[in-house]
Design a protein around this motif. Structure first.
Motif, PDB file in Angstrom:
ATOM      1  N   ILE A  94       0.840  -1.207   0.000  1.00 53.71           N
ATOM      2  CA  ILE A  94       0.000   0.000   0.000  1.00 53.71           C
ATOM      3  C   ILE A  94       0.872   1.252   0.000  1.00 53.71           C
ATOM      4  CG2 ILE A  94      -1.657   1.320   1.395  1.00 53.71           C
ATOM      5  CD1 ILE A  94      -2.915  -1.395   2.189  1.00 53.71           C
ATOM      6  N   LYS A  95       2.004   1.192   0.700  1.00 58.00           N
ATOM      7  CA  LYS A  95       2.929   2.323   0.732  1.00 58.00           C
ATOM      8  C   LYS A  95       3.446   2.641  -0.670  1.00 58.00           C
ATOM      9  CE  LYS A  95       6.988   3.865   3.386  1.00 58.00           C
ATOM     10  NZ  LYS A  95       8.016   3.445   4.352  1.00 58.00           N
ATOM     11  N   ILE A  96       3.759   1.596  -1.441  1.00 55.53           N
ATOM     12  CA  ILE A  96       4.249   1.801  -2.809  1.00 55.53           C
ATOM     13  C   ILE A  96       3.116   2.246  -3.731  1.00 55.53           C
ATOM     14  CG2 ILE A  96       5.155   0.601  -4.858  1.00 55.53           C
ATOM     15  CD1 ILE A  96       6.911  -1.021  -2.951  1.00 55.53           C
ATOM     16  N   LEU A  97       1.993   1.544  -3.675  1.00 57.19           N
ATOM     17  CA  LEU A  97       0.878   1.855  -4.574  1.00 57.19           C
ATOM     18  C   LEU A  97       0.314   3.256  -4.311  1.00 57.19           C
ATOM     19  CD1 LEU A  97      -1.010  -1.580  -4.443  1.00 57.19           C
ATOM     20  CD2 LEU A  97       0.454  -0.737  -6.271  1.00 57.19           C
ATOM     21  N   SER A  98       0.437   3.741  -3.071  1.00 55.98           N
ATOM     22  CA  SER A  98      -0.094   5.065  -2.724  1.00 55.98           C
ATOM     23  C   SER A  98       0.942   6.174  -2.922  1.00 55.98           C
ATOM     24  CB  SER A  98      -0.557   5.078  -1.259  1.00 55.98           C
ATOM     25  OG  SER A  98      -1.495   4.061  -1.022  1.00 55.98           O
ATOM     26  N   HIS A  99       2.161   5.815  -3.295  1.00 54.29           N
ATOM     27  CA  HIS A  99       3.217   6.822  -3.430  1.00 54.29           C
ATOM     28  C   HIS A  99       2.843   7.851  -4.493  1.00 54.29           C
ATOM     29  CE1 HIS A  99       7.171   8.627  -4.088  1.00 54.29           C
ATOM     30  NE2 HIS A  99       7.492   8.155  -2.901  1.00 54.29           N
ATOM     31  N   GLN A 100       3.161   9.093  -4.229  1.00 53.35           N
ATOM     32  CA  GLN A 100       2.735  10.175  -5.126  1.00 53.35           C
ATOM     33  C   GLN A 100       3.283  10.048  -6.542  1.00 53.35           C
ATOM     34  OE1 GLN A 100       4.948  12.900  -2.405  1.00 53.35           O
ATOM     35  NE2 GLN A 100       5.369  14.051  -4.262  1.00 53.35           N
ATOM     36  N   PHE A 101       4.392   9.349  -6.714  1.00 53.52           N
ATOM     37  CA  PHE A 101       4.926   9.148  -8.066  1.00 53.52           C
ATOM     38  C   PHE A 101       4.329   7.912  -8.737  1.00 53.52           C
ATOM     39  CE2 PHE A 101       8.189  12.144  -6.761  1.00 53.52           C
ATOM     40  CZ  PHE A 101       8.447  12.826  -7.944  1.00 53.52           C
ATOM     41  N   ILE A 102       3.966   6.899  -7.942  1.00 54.37           N
ATOM     42  CA  ILE A 102       3.478   5.628  -8.504  1.00 54.37           C
ATOM     43  C   ILE A 102       1.976   5.659  -8.777  1.00 54.37           C
ATOM     44  CG2 ILE A 102       3.175   3.165  -8.004  1.00 54.37           C
ATOM     45  CD1 ILE A 102       6.017   3.903  -8.796  1.00 54.37           C
ATOM     46  N   ARG A 103       1.207   6.262  -7.892  1.00 59.03           N
ATOM     47  CA  ARG A 103      -0.260   6.223  -8.012  1.00 59.03           C
ATOM     48  C   ARG A 103      -0.757   6.660  -9.393  1.00 59.03           C
ATOM     49  NH1 ARG A 103      -3.873   5.917  -3.607  1.00 59.03           N
ATOM     50  NH2 ARG A 103      -5.953   5.498  -4.399  1.00 59.03           N
ATOM     51  N   PRO A 104      -0.248   7.780  -9.957  1.00 56.71           N
ATOM     52  CA  PRO A 104      -0.750   8.207 -11.277  1.00 56.71           C
ATOM     53  C   PRO A 104      -0.511   7.181 -12.392  1.00 56.71           C
ATOM     54  CG  PRO A 104       0.479   9.979 -10.222  1.00 56.71           C
ATOM     55  CD  PRO A 104       0.725   8.749  -9.422  1.00 56.71           C
ATOM     56  N   ASN A 149      -8.308  -1.760  -2.178  1.00 54.07           N
ATOM     57  CA  ASN A 149      -9.630  -2.167  -1.673  1.00 54.07           C
ATOM     58  C   ASN A 149      -9.756  -3.686  -1.597  1.00 54.07           C
ATOM     59  OD1 ASN A 149     -10.499   0.433  -1.318  1.00 54.07           O
ATOM     60  ND2 ASN A 149     -11.538   0.573  -3.291  1.00 54.07           N
ATOM     61  N   THR A 150      -9.229  -4.378  -2.615  1.00 58.71           N
ATOM     62  CA  THR A 150      -9.286  -5.848  -2.619  1.00 58.71           C
ATOM     63  C   THR A 150      -8.485  -6.421  -1.458  1.00 58.71           C
ATOM     64  OG1 THR A 150      -9.471  -5.808  -5.029  1.00 58.71           O
ATOM     65  CG2 THR A 150      -8.922  -7.918  -4.024  1.00 58.71           C
ATOM     66  N   ILE A 151      -7.313  -5.859  -1.218  1.00 55.28           N
ATOM     67  CA  ILE A 151      -6.467  -6.312  -0.097  1.00 55.28           C
ATOM     68  C   ILE A 151      -7.219  -6.120   1.223  1.00 55.28           C
ATOM     69  CG2 ILE A 151      -4.383  -5.760   1.234  1.00 55.28           C
ATOM     70  CD1 ILE A 151      -2.996  -5.136  -1.450  1.00 55.28           C
ATOM     71  N   ASN A 152      -7.841  -4.935   1.391  1.00 59.24           N
ATOM     72  CA  ASN A 152      -8.568  -4.657   2.635  1.00 59.24           C
ATOM     73  C   ASN A 152      -9.795  -5.549   2.793  1.00 59.24           C
ATOM     74  OD1 ASN A 152      -6.816  -2.645   3.496  1.00 59.24           O
ATOM     75  ND2 ASN A 152      -7.931  -1.012   2.461  1.00 59.24           N
ATOM     76  N   THR A 205     -10.509  -8.483   1.408  1.00 60.53           N
ATOM     77  CA  THR A 205     -10.237  -9.920   1.552  1.00 60.53           C
ATOM     78  C   THR A 205      -9.273 -10.219   2.690  1.00 60.53           C
ATOM     79  OG1 THR A 205      -8.529  -9.744  -0.151  1.00 60.53           O
ATOM     80  CG2 THR A 205     -10.708 -10.472  -0.869  1.00 60.53           C
ATOM     81  N   ASN A 206      -8.862  -9.152   3.401  1.00 60.90           N
ATOM     82  CA  ASN A 206      -8.018  -9.312   4.582  1.00 60.90           C
ATOM     83  C   ASN A 206      -6.710 -10.038   4.271  1.00 60.90           C
ATOM     84  OD1 ASN A 206      -8.309  -8.445   7.342  1.00 60.90           O
ATOM     85  ND2 ASN A 206      -7.984 -10.570   7.894  1.00 60.90           N
ATOM     86  N   LEU A 207      -6.062  -9.640   3.175  1.00 59.14           N
ATOM     87  CA  LEU A 207      -4.787 -10.258   2.778  1.00 59.14           C
ATOM     88  C   LEU A 207      -3.638  -9.553   3.493  1.00 59.14           C
ATOM     89  CD1 LEU A 207      -5.404 -10.647  -1.048  1.00 59.14           C
ATOM     90  CD2 LEU A 207      -4.955 -12.511   0.539  1.00 59.14           C
ATOM     91  N   VAL A 208      -2.913 -10.289   4.323  1.00 57.36           N
ATOM     92  CA  VAL A 208      -1.761  -9.706   5.027  1.00 57.36           C
ATOM     93  C   VAL A 208      -0.514  -9.828   4.161  1.00 57.36           C
ATOM     94  CG1 VAL A 208      -0.318  -9.810   7.101  1.00 57.36           C
ATOM     95  CG2 VAL A 208      -2.782 -10.218   7.265  1.00 57.36           C
ATOM     96  N   TYR A 209      -0.347 -10.969   3.492  1.00 52.98           N
ATOM     97  CA  TYR A 209       0.780 -11.167   2.567  1.00 52.98           C
ATOM     98  C   TYR A 209       0.218 -11.501   1.183  1.00 52.98           C
ATOM     99  CZ  TYR A 209       3.897 -11.076   6.551  1.00 52.98           C
ATOM    100  OH  TYR A 209       4.594 -10.660   7.654  1.00 52.98           O
ATOM    101  N   VAL A 210       0.774 -10.837   0.164  1.00 54.96           N
ATOM    102  CA  VAL A 210       0.220 -10.935  -1.186  1.00 54.96           C
ATOM    103  C   VAL A 210       1.323 -11.304  -2.168  1.00 54.96           C
ATOM    104  CG1 VAL A 210      -1.222  -9.758  -2.900  1.00 54.96           C
ATOM    105  CG2 VAL A 210      -1.286  -9.012  -0.514  1.00 54.96           C
ATOM    106  N   THR A 211       1.021 -12.184  -3.111  1.00 58.37           N
ATOM    107  CA  THR A 211       1.980 -12.544  -4.160  1.00 58.37           C
ATOM    108  C   THR A 211       1.720 -11.684  -5.394  1.00 58.37           C
ATOM    109  OG1 THR A 211       0.521 -14.218  -5.084  1.00 58.37           O
ATOM    110  CG2 THR A 211       2.060 -14.942  -3.363  1.00 58.37           C
ATOM    111  N   LEU A 212       2.705 -11.667  -6.294  1.00 60.43           N
ATOM    112  CA  LEU A 212       2.553 -10.913  -7.548  1.00 60.43           C
ATOM    113  C   LEU A 212       1.404 -11.486  -8.370  1.00 60.43           C
ATOM    114  CD1 LEU A 212       3.442  -8.814  -9.619  1.00 60.43           C
ATOM    115  CD2 LEU A 212       5.202 -10.413 -10.404  1.00 60.43           C
ATOM    116  N   THR A 213       1.280 -12.817  -8.388  1.00 56.89           N
ATOM    117  CA  THR A 213       0.183 -13.464  -9.140  1.00 56.89           C
ATOM    118  C   THR A 213      -1.164 -12.972  -8.633  1.00 56.89           C
ATOM    119  OG1 THR A 213       1.590 -15.419  -9.341  1.00 56.89           O
ATOM    120  CG2 THR A 213      -0.738 -15.694  -9.861  1.00 56.89           C
TER     121      THR A 213
END
Length: 921
Positions: A365-375, A390-393, A395-403
């Motif tokens: 979330i820190k990366i996806l919300s970064h001001q340079f990355i989000r746009p 929203n999907t992470i929140n 589905t309550n995913l604490v650890y997520v894979t790239l897939t």
């Protein structure tokens, strides 16, 4: 005002010095810029410009070596370390950098002070053996002792191999260039007999600099101009004259040549104001106030400088400058580590140095919300980053894979690959990913180039940084993993700055203490004059012990303090208006108490000093409760809520704090759904409720038997697990705190079933009448004139030995006093005391109105944290305190009293003349 540089040029003109053939050597490049600016005043015909060099540039020319950047020195030194260290003792590059940098500083110091390398390294080795004689002579020696002594014994070998490898390439670090410059000095003197050198503004000199300057002076190839005041040099204990006194007495040249110059500027009248201000940022704000006052007399801020004792104050000071300021120059540059892009690459490298295929949701979330990355995630107006979050929140995913990330969105797969794929294959790939990300960002920012000039400048500098990392890795191959790359990245980042555009010779000057060397200003503002900052104080970042430094005439904290003392007093020397600011709040992280320099100024008693303590103006803001008027729109919404039905929890929420009711029910603002790393209390409660519902719902209308309870006990684990999966979704309950909470949920259910079993075996009868009964009951309030309903779900209604009981489950700890009441009027006044009573009475009222039960009944709570108390009944007491008569039966009279209070509460909620007023919770 007459500056030191102006006086030097005046003296040279009087001596008819040929400026074209003169090389000016100053302590810094910046001083050279001011010198060049003054030259035209002393020239009446065109000439070739004299050579103007900093001392480092002059030494580099003299040494004929090319200077190597500090970071690359570590890579070269690691080459020597690898060659001289057995493979089994070899440390990784990442581990080596932690002490290698320190040793390089010592090499640098040893060379600048022309210490015989073999002598000092052998001396250090001998000291270590003597220090540890009590264990180093033990037989047999442990591996640790052997390696420890071996390290000290190899210092000389490390040095020789390292320096020779650079000399073979005609390159070197600063200290080696100084040593080589001294070796080349005689040849330089012979080949440059016609050249004239002017050294000006020096104070502390290392041994190599002393030797170079003395030799040039002795051969009449140089002149030197000191800038020292009589007040400092004549006072034997004044540290501002510490070095100059030594030069004057110990240099043979001054026994038969004049010592230029000892001035008397410092004792002239000055306006010195000292301000004690709380906190660092308070100083920045007050500098803005000082500048506003100065602007009235000097709108262009000519000959005005702000000298920052702590350079971290740069950004706060820039934000505090008057808005209508004109020409401005900032000498120090903005640290690259302070720009937003630095945090992006720091987060990426921190994530990937863990070498895991799964990513922690907060990092994502820190990366996806970064001001340079989000746009970059916004495609055709759709924010795919928000979809992922929203999907992470949800589905309550604490650890997520790239897939899993790619499954969440149909777009942006290439960007996700750059951010999260192939960071563990090779360092080349990691750097390539960073470069690819920079190019993607550039493409995006180029769409609106005029608005993104600063961001594009950031990108350019980071592109340069990663190109340098790529070059170092390709040349030396020492970076083996992301963790080592991260260390080198931070090393390079720490030394990089973004230069400001400004007027270098006009207007207000903002600089650090070292940039002020040789320069003079009429008005000076000095910040952060605290111990630990000015002067810097004791620090021992060296392998060389204090006594060995003294023995070999290497500088210690005493000499470093004297350097700062000179710079501080030299700023005051020609100034007329001086503002000294210090932090009144001693802080171990950003400086200690008021600096000794301030105390010294006061004790000298040469100048009248105006000392003030400044306190920020803190307005008295009365804390008024938030109040919301009930507009026609609010009343319309309340009517809609009333028609759907007020629940017991929404009514108790109003009792607790009307503003919370307004936000939640009227505005529809829900709590932000976040990932539950640890199972929340409400989730635990839901799981226990749902498990009991699964067990008891099929038994409605039946009497319980011990056999039924025992059968349920065997299904506890399976049923609790099922409901955890429903409520906690993809959350992990197999380890850590969550496993403990999972076991607690099973224990709660098991304990409750044991209580039921115990009661049945004692001969009691229990008949289940209803489980999780949904009620929607109309309530008639004529004065409101619109339909009102009550709604709610009753956990359990049973018949215990013929008495109907209405039961509300609570996973928290509830005591008997929380379901007792004396005066009915108190019921809606205190949430903490009466909310449980209010809820069970509301359920009783609804069940009675809907004819699900016949009065009298008992209603109460079963607390899973207080099961020993069993069924905790609601009771009406005739008085407070001991000896009160308690009535546990809920009769029509009881509900009539309750109905009166309930209607009052609903009327208050819907009354347009009564605002929603915040309560202190």
């Amino acid at each position: 005002m007459r500056t030191f540089i102006f006086d030097v040029l005046t003296d040279l003109k009087e001596k008819q010095t040929n400026l074209t053939e003169t090389t000016f050597i100053l302590p810094s490049k910046r001083a050279g810029l001011f010198l060049k600016h003054q030259l035209h005043k002393f020239i009446n015909r065109p000439i070739f410009s004299p050579k103007i060099l900093s001392i480092e540039e002059f030494v580099e020319d003299l040494s004929a070596l090319k200077k190597i950047p500090n970071t690359e020195l570590l890579f070269l030194f690691y080459n020597s370390y690898k060659q001289l260290t057995p493979k089994e003792d070899l440390e990784s590059f990442e581990s080596f950098t932690k002490w290698g940098q320190l040793l390089l500083q010592d090499f640098n110091e040893i060379d600048r002070y022309l210490i015989l390398q073999e002598k000092i390294f052998n001396y250090l080795s001998a000291i270590k053996e003597v220090e540890h004689q009590h264990w180093s002579l033990e037989t047999p020696q442990t591996d640790f002792i052997k390696k420890y002594l071996s390290f000290w014994n190899k210092l000389n070998s490390y040095y020789n191999d390292f320096t020779q490898s650079m000399l073979d390439e005609n390159s070197g670090y600063q200290g080696l260039m100084y040593r080589k410059a001294v070796e080349n000095l005689n040849a330089y003197i012979q080949n440059n007999g016609n050249k004239s050198h002017v050294f000006l503004g020096f104070n502390a000199l290392n041994t190599a600099e002393k030797k170079i300057i003395e030799e040039l002076l002795e051969h009449n190839l140089a002149q030197i101009y000191w800038d020292i005041d009589a007040t400092f040099i004549e006072n034997r204990i004044h540290d501002a004259g510490f070095f100059t006194r030594q030069h004057k007495t110990k240099w043979n040249y001054f026994s038969h040549h004049p010592f230029n110059w000892i001035t008397s500027h410092y004792s002239k009248p000055k306006n010195i104001s000292i301000y004690g201000i709380p906190k660092q940022v308070g100083q920045a704000k007050y500098i803005g106030n000082i500048l506003k006052d100065l602007q009235e007399e000097n709108p262009s801020f000519q000959n005005t400088a702000i000298v920052l004792g702590d350079e971290n104050l740069l950004i706060p000071v820039l934000n505090s400058l008057p808005k209508n300021i004109g020409a401005l120059n900032i000498t120090m540059g903005l640290p690259l580590k302070s720009v937003p892009l630095a945090s992006l690459f720091q987060t990426l490298l921190e994530i990937h140095k863990k070498d895991s295929k799964t990513f922690y949701f907060k990092d994502l979330i820190k990366i996806l919300s970064h001001q340079f990355i989000r746009p970059l995630f916004i495609v055709e107006g759709v924010d795919h980053a928000l979809s992922i979050i929203n999907t992470i929140n949800n589905t309550n995913l604490v650890y997520v894979t790239l897939t899993k990330l790619k499954e969440m969105v149909t777009e942006c797969h290439e960007l996700l690959d750059i951010l999260f794929l192939d960071w563990d294959t090779s360092i080349e790939q990691v750097i390539e990913n960073c470069t690819a990300l920079i190019l993607l960002l550039k493409t995006h920012l180029d769409k609106n180039k005029s608005s993104n000039l600063l961001a594009l400048e950031y990108l350019f500098r980071f592109n340069t940084l990663f190109n340098e990392l790529s070059r170092l890795n390709t040349t030396y191959h020492h970076i083996k993993d992301v963790s080592a790359l991260y260390g080198v990245y931070k090393e390079i980042l720490a030394s990089e700055t973004l230069d400001f555009q400004g007027e270098p010779l006009q207007g207000l000057q903002i600089m650090g203490m070292l940039e002020s060397r040789v320069l003079d200003f009429e008005t000076v503002i000095i910040s952060s004059v605290n111990e630990g900052l000015l002067p810097a104080g004791k620090s021992n970042n060296s392998f060389i012990p204090f006594d060995v430094k003294l023995e070999n005439n290497l500088p210690t904290f005493k000499e470093k303090d004297a350097v700062y003392t000179y710079h501080f007093y030299r700023l005051l020397q020609r100034a007329k208006n001086v503002y000294i600011l210090y932090n009144t709040e001693a802080d171990v992280l950003v400086g200690g108490e008021k600096s000794r320099f301030i105390t010294q100024l006061e004790i000298e008693n040469i100048h009248n000093i105006n000392h003030n303590i400044i306190a920020p103006e803190v307005p008295i803001i009365k804390s008024l409760p938030n109040s919301i008027q009930k507009t026609s729109d609010v009343i319309t919404t309340l009517k809609s809520i009333a028609e759907k039905g007020f629940s017991p929890s929404s009514l108790t929420n109003y009792i607790r704090n009307p503003i919370d009711f307004y936000y939640e029910k009227v505005l529809g603002i829900k709590e932000l759904e976040d990932v539950e790393e640890t199972v929340a209390a409400n989730t635990l409660g839901t799981v226990v409720h749902n498990t009991l519902e699964a067990f008891y719902k099929p038994l409605e209308g039946q009497f319980l038997t011990p056999e039924i309870i025992k059968a349920h006990k065997s299904n506890i684990s399976k049923t609790v697990t099922l409901h955890f999966k429903k409520e906690y979704k993809a959350g992990d309950i197999t380890k850590g705190k969550n496993l403990i909470i999972f076991e607690i949920a099973k224990r709660y259910v098991a304990n409750f079933l044991d209580l039921e079993l115990k009661q049945l075996e004692a001969g009691n009868t229990i008949k289940i009448l209803a489980i999780e009964v949904n009620n929607v009951v109309p309530i008639n309030i004529p004065e409101l004139g619109f339909p009102i309903n009550l709604t709610g779900k009753v956990d359990r209604v049973d018949e215990y030995n013929g008495m109907v009981r209405l039961i509300d489950y609570k996973t928290g700890n509830v005591q008997q006093n929380k379901v007792e009441i004396v005066d009915w009027e108190d019921l809606t006044t205190d949430y903490t005391k009466y909310s449980k009573s209010f809820q069970v009475l509301t359920y009783s009222y609804m069940m009675s109105q809907s004819n699900h039960i016949k009065l009298p009944i008992e209603a109460g709570i079963i607390s899973f944290k207080n099961l020993n108390s069993g069924f905790i009944k609601f009771t009406k007491k005739d008085k407070a305190g001991y000896g009160a008569r308690k009535e546990a039966l809920i009769t029509q009279e009881t509900l009539s009293h309750f109905e009166t209070e309930l209607k009052k509460l609903i009327v208050e909620i819907c009354n347009p003349t009564i605002d929603f007023v915040e309560k202190e919770v």
